[in-house]
Design a protein around this motif. Sequence first.
Motif, short mmCIF file in Angstrom:
data_model
loop_
_atom_site.label_atom_id
_atom_site.label_comp_id
_atom_site.label_asym_id
_atom_site.label_seq_id
_atom_site.Cartn_x
_atom_site.Cartn_y
_atom_site.Cartn_z
N ALA A 22 0.83 -1.21 0.00
CA ALA A 22 0.00 0.00 0.00
C ALA A 22 0.86 1.26 0.00
O ALA A 22 1.68 1.47 0.88
N GLY A 23 0.66 2.09 -1.01
CA GLY A 23 1.40 3.35 -1.13
C GLY A 23 2.65 3.25 -1.97
O GLY A 23 3.20 4.27 -2.39
N THR A 24 3.12 2.02 -2.21
CA THR A 24 4.34 1.81 -2.98
C THR A 24 4.05 1.11 -4.30
O THR A 24 4.42 1.59 -5.37
N ALA A 102 -6.38 -0.72 -6.45
CA ALA A 102 -5.77 -0.70 -7.79
C ALA A 102 -4.26 -0.62 -7.65
O ALA A 102 -3.75 -0.08 -6.66
N PRO A 103 -3.54 -1.15 -8.63
CA PRO A 103 -2.09 -0.99 -8.60
C PRO A 103 -1.71 0.45 -8.89
O PRO A 103 -2.43 1.16 -9.62
N LEU A 104 -0.62 0.92 -8.35
CA LEU A 104 -0.11 2.22 -8.72
C LEU A 104 0.41 2.19 -10.15
O LEU A 104 0.90 1.14 -10.61
N SER A 205 5.09 8.29 -3.75
CA SER A 205 3.74 8.01 -4.27
C SER A 205 2.74 7.72 -3.17
O SER A 205 1.56 7.50 -3.46
N GLY A 206 3.20 7.69 -1.91
CA GLY A 206 2.31 7.27 -0.83
C GLY A 206 2.26 8.25 0.32
O GLY A 206 2.01 9.44 0.15
#
Length: 235
Positions: A22-24, A102-104, A205-206
Amino acid sequence: MTSAPTPTPSAPSPTLVVLDMAGTTVADGGLVERAFSRAAEELGVEPGSAEHAAQLDHVRATMGESKISVFRALFATEEAAQRANAAFERAYADLVDTGECAPLPGAEDAIGALREQGRTVVLTTGFARTTQDAILDALGWHGIADLTLCPADAGRGRPHPDLVLTALLRTGTESVRHVAVAGDTAYDMLSGIRAGAAVVAGVTSGAHDGTRLRAAGATHVLGSVGELPALLGGL
């Protein structure tokens, strides 16, 4: 947008890459905070109250930490912490089941590129195994990595080094100097540093920005995990 000094040219290029979820590699989109709010309400903490606001601040400050550890800090008894953790995991899984996961951007390609480079990839999380599996199910990610680990697999979650060291042991990696860690929180950075990883890359990104990631020990700061294959390919 890579920053901070790179390892010396003589340092081995990492063969094991330990990635946060999550977040990465996985978009959070506020799911952690929403699941926490549901869990807190189940334990009698009124949304919008001063207590709820203070607890939510703590959750934000400890993004990346094992969730049961977070709830132990927030609630007075082990029984309450376990109830809150179970409620959180249920709420998060429900949100995932409704398609809010969803995927980043670039994450799947990055994982594929890392494996094509001959590196072993391990996905780690601060969530329980049931929640981790729900995310993997929702994304169709079973098999995308060589191994997936949660705190129960390692003994302790972040910021302890256990997840990284368990990944090293289970994959037969020769040395911690052959390990790269990437994550979006200060706890990911601390975990990597404490494990002795050669590369500890923070991604913005997180949860945390570059300043906080560097303060926690990041050797590199990247805009996203999509930049990681190029970084490691240059070592």
